[in-house]
Design an enzyme around this catalytic site. Structure first.
Site, PDB file in Angstrom:
ATOM      1  N   HIS A 221      -3.334  -3.040  -3.890  1.00 42.24           N
ATOM      2  CA  HIS A 221      -4.553  -2.409  -4.413  1.00 42.24           C
ATOM      3  C   HIS A 221      -5.503  -3.514  -4.874  1.00 42.24           C
ATOM      4  O   HIS A 221      -5.845  -4.397  -4.098  1.00 42.24           O
ATOM      5  CB  HIS A 221      -4.151  -1.427  -5.521  1.00 42.24           C
ATOM      6  CG  HIS A 221      -5.228  -0.539  -6.055  1.00 42.24           C
ATOM      7  ND1 HIS A 221      -6.494  -0.470  -5.549  1.00 42.24           N
ATOM      8  CD2 HIS A 221      -5.197   0.342  -7.095  1.00 42.24           C
ATOM      9  CE1 HIS A 221      -7.204   0.407  -6.246  1.00 42.24           C
ATOM     10  NE2 HIS A 221      -6.447   0.919  -7.185  1.00 42.24           N
ATOM     11  N   HIS A 260      -7.011  -0.242   5.198  1.00 39.94           N
ATOM     12  CA  HIS A 260      -7.363   0.676   4.114  1.00 39.94           C
ATOM     13  C   HIS A 260      -6.793   2.054   4.426  1.00 39.94           C
ATOM     14  O   HIS A 260      -6.748   2.454   5.574  1.00 39.94           O
ATOM     15  CB  HIS A 260      -8.897   0.789   3.970  1.00 39.94           C
ATOM     16  CG  HIS A 260      -9.340   1.279   2.642  1.00 39.94           C
ATOM     17  ND1 HIS A 260      -9.395   2.621   2.341  1.00 39.94           N
ATOM     18  CD2 HIS A 260      -9.706   0.618   1.517  1.00 39.94           C
ATOM     19  CE1 HIS A 260      -9.808   2.763   1.084  1.00 39.94           C
ATOM     20  NE2 HIS A 260     -10.001   1.574   0.563  1.00 39.94           N
ATOM     21  N   ASP A 314     -11.875  -6.135  -0.752  1.00 41.56           N
ATOM     22  CA  ASP A 314     -11.250  -7.312  -1.360  1.00 41.56           C
ATOM     23  C   ASP A 314     -11.424  -8.572  -0.523  1.00 41.56           C
ATOM     24  O   ASP A 314     -11.229  -9.677  -1.037  1.00 41.56           O
ATOM     25  CB  ASP A 314      -9.744  -7.056  -1.589  1.00 41.56           C
ATOM     26  CG  ASP A 314      -9.531  -6.104  -2.756  1.00 41.56           C
ATOM     27  OD1 ASP A 314      -8.583  -5.314  -2.713  1.00 41.56           O
ATOM     28  OD2 ASP A 314     -10.350  -6.133  -3.700  1.00 41.56           O
TER      29      ASP A 314
HETATM   30  C1  SDX Z   1      -8.291  -1.540  -2.441  1.00 41.39           C
HETATM   31  O1  SDX Z   1      -7.695   3.290  -1.886  1.00 41.39           O
HETATM   32  C2  SDX Z   1      -8.791   2.649  -2.274  1.00 41.39           C
HETATM   33  O2  SDX Z   1      -9.886   3.174  -2.279  1.00 41.39           O
HETATM   34  C3  SDX Z   1      -8.561   1.222  -2.726  1.00 41.39           C
HETATM   35  C4  SDX Z   1      -9.806   0.374  -2.886  1.00 41.39           C
HETATM   36  C5  SDX Z   1     -10.667   0.840  -4.048  1.00 41.39           C
HETATM   37  O3  SDX Z   1     -11.883   0.658  -4.008  1.00 41.39           O
HETATM   38  O4  SDX Z   1     -10.063   1.296  -5.065  1.00 41.39           O
HETATM   39  O5  SDX Z   1     -10.582   0.424  -1.698  1.00 41.39           O
HETATM   40  C6  SDX Z   1      -9.454  -1.080  -3.204  1.00 41.39           C
HETATM   41  O6  SDX Z   1      -7.190  -1.422  -2.905  1.00 41.39           O
HETATM   42  C7  SDX Z   1      -8.508  -2.116  -1.078  1.00 41.39           C
HETATM   43  C8  SDX Z   1      -7.154  -2.467  -0.355  1.00 41.39           C
HETATM   44  C9  SDX Z   1      -6.704  -3.839  -0.874  1.00 41.39           C
HETATM   45  N1  SDX Z   1      -5.334  -4.134  -0.353  1.00 41.39           N
HETATM   46  C10 SDX Z   1      -5.130  -5.017   0.620  1.00 41.39           C
HETATM   47  O7  SDX Z   1      -6.025  -5.636   1.190  1.00 41.39           O
HETATM   48  C11 SDX Z   1      -3.659  -5.242   0.959  1.00 41.39           C
HETATM   49  C12 SDX Z   1      -3.448  -5.315   2.485  1.00 41.39           C
HETATM   50  N2  SDX Z   1      -3.680  -3.992   3.040  1.00 41.39           N
HETATM   51  C13 SDX Z   1      -2.564  -3.150   3.273  1.00 41.39           C
HETATM   52  O8  SDX Z   1      -1.407  -3.369   2.600  1.00 41.39           O
HETATM   53  C14 SDX Z   1      -2.907  -1.728   3.664  1.00 41.39           C
HETATM   54  O9  SDX Z   1      -3.918  -1.774   4.584  1.00 41.39           O
HETATM   55  C15 SDX Z   1      -3.244  -0.737   2.557  1.00 41.39           C
HETATM   56  C16 SDX Z   1      -2.190  -0.702   1.493  1.00 41.39           C
HETATM   57  C17 SDX Z   1      -4.542  -1.095   1.941  1.00 41.39           C
HETATM   58  C18 SDX Z   1      -3.368   0.654   3.160  1.00 41.39           C
HETATM   59  O10 SDX Z   1      -2.217   0.860   3.821  1.00 41.39           O
HETATM   60  P1  SDX Z   1      -1.688   2.295   4.298  1.00 41.39           P
HETATM   61  O11 SDX Z   1      -2.807   3.267   4.487  1.00 41.39           O
HETATM   62  O12 SDX Z   1      -0.574   2.710   3.413  1.00 41.39           O
HETATM   63  O13 SDX Z   1      -1.204   1.922   5.744  1.00 41.39           O
HETATM   64  P2  SDX Z   1       0.222   1.353   6.057  1.00 41.39           P
HETATM   65  O14 SDX Z   1       0.658   0.394   4.999  1.00 41.39           O
HETATM   66  O15 SDX Z   1       1.090   2.507   6.361  1.00 41.39           O
HETATM   67  O16 SDX Z   1      -0.080   0.510   7.381  1.00 41.39           O
HETATM   68  C19 SDX Z   1      -0.188   1.182   8.633  1.00 41.39           C
HETATM   69  C20 SDX Z   1       0.129   0.124   9.670  1.00 41.39           C
HETATM   70  C21 SDX Z   1       1.428  -0.624   9.352  1.00 41.39           C
HETATM   71  O17 SDX Z   1       1.975  -1.046  10.606  1.00 41.39           O
HETATM   72  P3  SDX Z   1       3.406  -0.480  11.037  1.00 41.39           P
HETATM   73  O18 SDX Z   1       4.368  -0.819   9.912  1.00 41.39           O
HETATM   74  O19 SDX Z   1       3.209   1.034  11.198  1.00 41.39           O
HETATM   75  O20 SDX Z   1       3.676  -1.204  12.317  1.00 41.39           O
HETATM   76  O21 SDX Z   1      -0.894  -0.891   9.652  1.00 41.39           O
HETATM   77  C22 SDX Z   1      -0.308  -2.149   9.289  1.00 41.39           C
HETATM   78  C23 SDX Z   1       0.993  -1.835   8.607  1.00 41.39           C
HETATM   79  O22 SDX Z   1       1.901  -2.920   8.744  1.00 41.39           O
HETATM   80  N3  SDX Z   1      -1.215  -2.793   8.345  1.00 41.39           N
HETATM   81  C24 SDX Z   1      -1.455  -4.092   8.301  1.00 41.39           C
HETATM   82  C25 SDX Z   1      -2.356  -4.271   7.245  1.00 41.39           C
HETATM   83  N4  SDX Z   1      -2.631  -3.087   6.679  1.00 41.39           N
HETATM   84  C26 SDX Z   1      -1.914  -2.166   7.374  1.00 41.39           C
HETATM   85  N5  SDX Z   1      -0.992  -5.112   9.049  1.00 41.39           N
HETATM   86  C27 SDX Z   1      -1.452  -6.350   8.733  1.00 41.39           C
HETATM   87  N6  SDX Z   1      -2.322  -6.604   7.718  1.00 41.39           N
HETATM   88  C28 SDX Z   1      -2.794  -5.594   6.980  1.00 41.39           C
HETATM   89  N7  SDX Z   1      -3.637  -5.858   5.980  1.00 41.39           N
END
Ligand code: SDX
Length: 378
Positions: A221, A260, A314
């Protein structure tokens, strides 16, 4: 009652709200119907605070009154400032902020009052003091004396003044103000939802905001922005960026600042922050970090764009603050300096028509059975 199971509550509507609209496919974000691009162009953080707390833009006199109220509330109660000084200075700044907010609650006679008037008053107090606390934590980490708020500077300029001891240049103050506007609310991310689950029990406001801070700290997050800057610094040279990212992806590691739960296209906030990151890079004549960012962005989008993984807020918020001279460890607390407005706006809105959050589970355990005396167990 219709049962609906969705891991992580993905796609589940948990409340109705008039505050923030997001279209994750089109990359649209608006506060009370006003597109984020227009707020970033024309508004101030103070105007955005009023917009979220009252669900309309302020008149000139209302804006002036809000600015005065924030200025009045900026100084910390002396015991809170004293406690910050005895806590471990190198502890996680988000943990220190969470502790300080809990302590603040002891000095607020309205802490347990959930009336609309009391919540509005606490919103102003918390928005004002989240900035003062974060600046103080930043100073103490550097073993510097904390700096009391400046009586006339804007919220953003005051934060930079309390952190650096110098009144910021107009452009720096404006960039920081835009960063606060962009992060002020985002519907129901984990931190906002956590605060509402707690607030829906009608407990004190400080317990709810402490929960929000705990959630925001997480690397999935708000904690991502600090890791983005660490990654960019670790890459060090533009020539190394593509290989670095490709190796991380080959190891199936997540790239911080990308992806996201809602946006499956470019986060509109990242688009705006990217422009400021570039302007600051050019202004500081050190475009190396921004060049690395561009290569990282292209490499990740080439690899994962088809799966809806693009830069999120971010990815650029970190380097914008870094260019403003803010250390990476303060990035998530700065997210809280902004998002406290959204947390309080949602609390005011939700508690006014409160419903205790109490989801259920789909039971997948053993069938009903009986207690087995210990000497009869295998
Ligand atoms: C914020 O929700 C909000 O509104 C939050 C926010 C706000 O204003 O409050 O926007 C602020 O928190 C932004 C997000 C900051 N976090 C990150 O940058 C961390 C990296 N991102 C991820 O961990 C991920 O994208 C999430 C947690 C943000 C969202 O993930 P989801 O919707 O739970 O998706 P997921 O984890 O199920 O991923 C789906 C697939 C996966 O692949 P598989 O396991 O199915 O093969 O996409 C891949 C993930 O591995 N994936 C990524 C990735 N994000 C998702 N692969 C590589 N790098 C990434 N960043």
């Amino acid at each position: 009652m219709t049962e609906k199971f969705s891991r992580g509550l993905e796609g589940v509507i948990a409340a109705e709200s008039a505050l923030t609209y997001i279209d994750g496919q089109k990359g649209i974000l608006a506060y009370v119907g006003i597109p984020i691009e227009e707020l970033a162009e024309h508004a101030t953080f103070e105007e955005t605070v009023f917009l979220l707390l009252h669900q309309r833009l302020p008149t000139r006199s209302e804006l002036q009154k809000l600015s005065e109220e924030l200025a009045d509330q900026r100084p910390l109660p002396a015991p809170v400032a004293a406690i910050l000084k005895v806590l471990p200075r190198q502890a996680s700044p988000m943990s220190l902020l969470r502790t300080a907010i809990s302590v603040l609650g002891h000095f607020d006679p309205q802490a347990d009052d959930t009336s609309p008037q009391a919540l509005q008053a606490k919103a102003i107090k918390l928005i004002a003091q989240m900035a003062t606390l974060t600046a103080a934590i930043g100073r103490l980490r550097q073993n510097q004396e904390t700096i009391p708020p400046h009586p006339t500077l804007s919220h953003s300029a005051n934060f930079l003044y309390m952190l650096t001891g110098k009144e910021p240049a107009d452009f720096a103050a404006r960039v920081f103000d835009v960063a606060l506007i962009l992060q002020a609310d985002h519907e129901f991310p984990a931190s906002t939802f956590a605060s509402l689950v707690v607030a829906s029990t009608l407990t004190d406001t400080y317990s709810a905001i402490s929960a929000a801070l705990g959630a925001l700290k997480g690397p999935l997050h708000g904690g991502a922005s600090e890791q983005v800057v660490q990654m960019i610094l670790e890459i060090g040279e533009p020539a190394k960026a593509e290989q670095y990212i490709k190796e991380k992806l080959a190891r199936h590691e997540r790239i911080m600042g990308f992806g996201h739960r809602v946006y499956k296209t470019y986060d509109p906030r990242a688009r705006i922050l990217k422009k400021y990151s570039q302007k600051l890079a050019e202004q500081t004549k050190d475009t190396r970090l921004f060049e690395i960012e561009q290569i990282v962005e292209k490499t990740v989008i080439d690899a994962l764009g088809s799966r809806g993984i693009f830069p999120n807020v971010d990815f650029y918020s970190g380097t914008v603050c870094y260019y403003l001279g803010i250390e990476p460890a303060l990035l998530t607390p700065i997210f809280a300096v902004s998002r406290i407005a959204g947390w309080m706006a949602h609390m005011i809105e939700y508690v006014a028509d409160n419903r205790l959050f109490r989801p259920t589970t789909r039971y997948v355990g053993p069938p009903l059975g009986h207690y087995i005396p210990i000497d009869k167990r295998a």
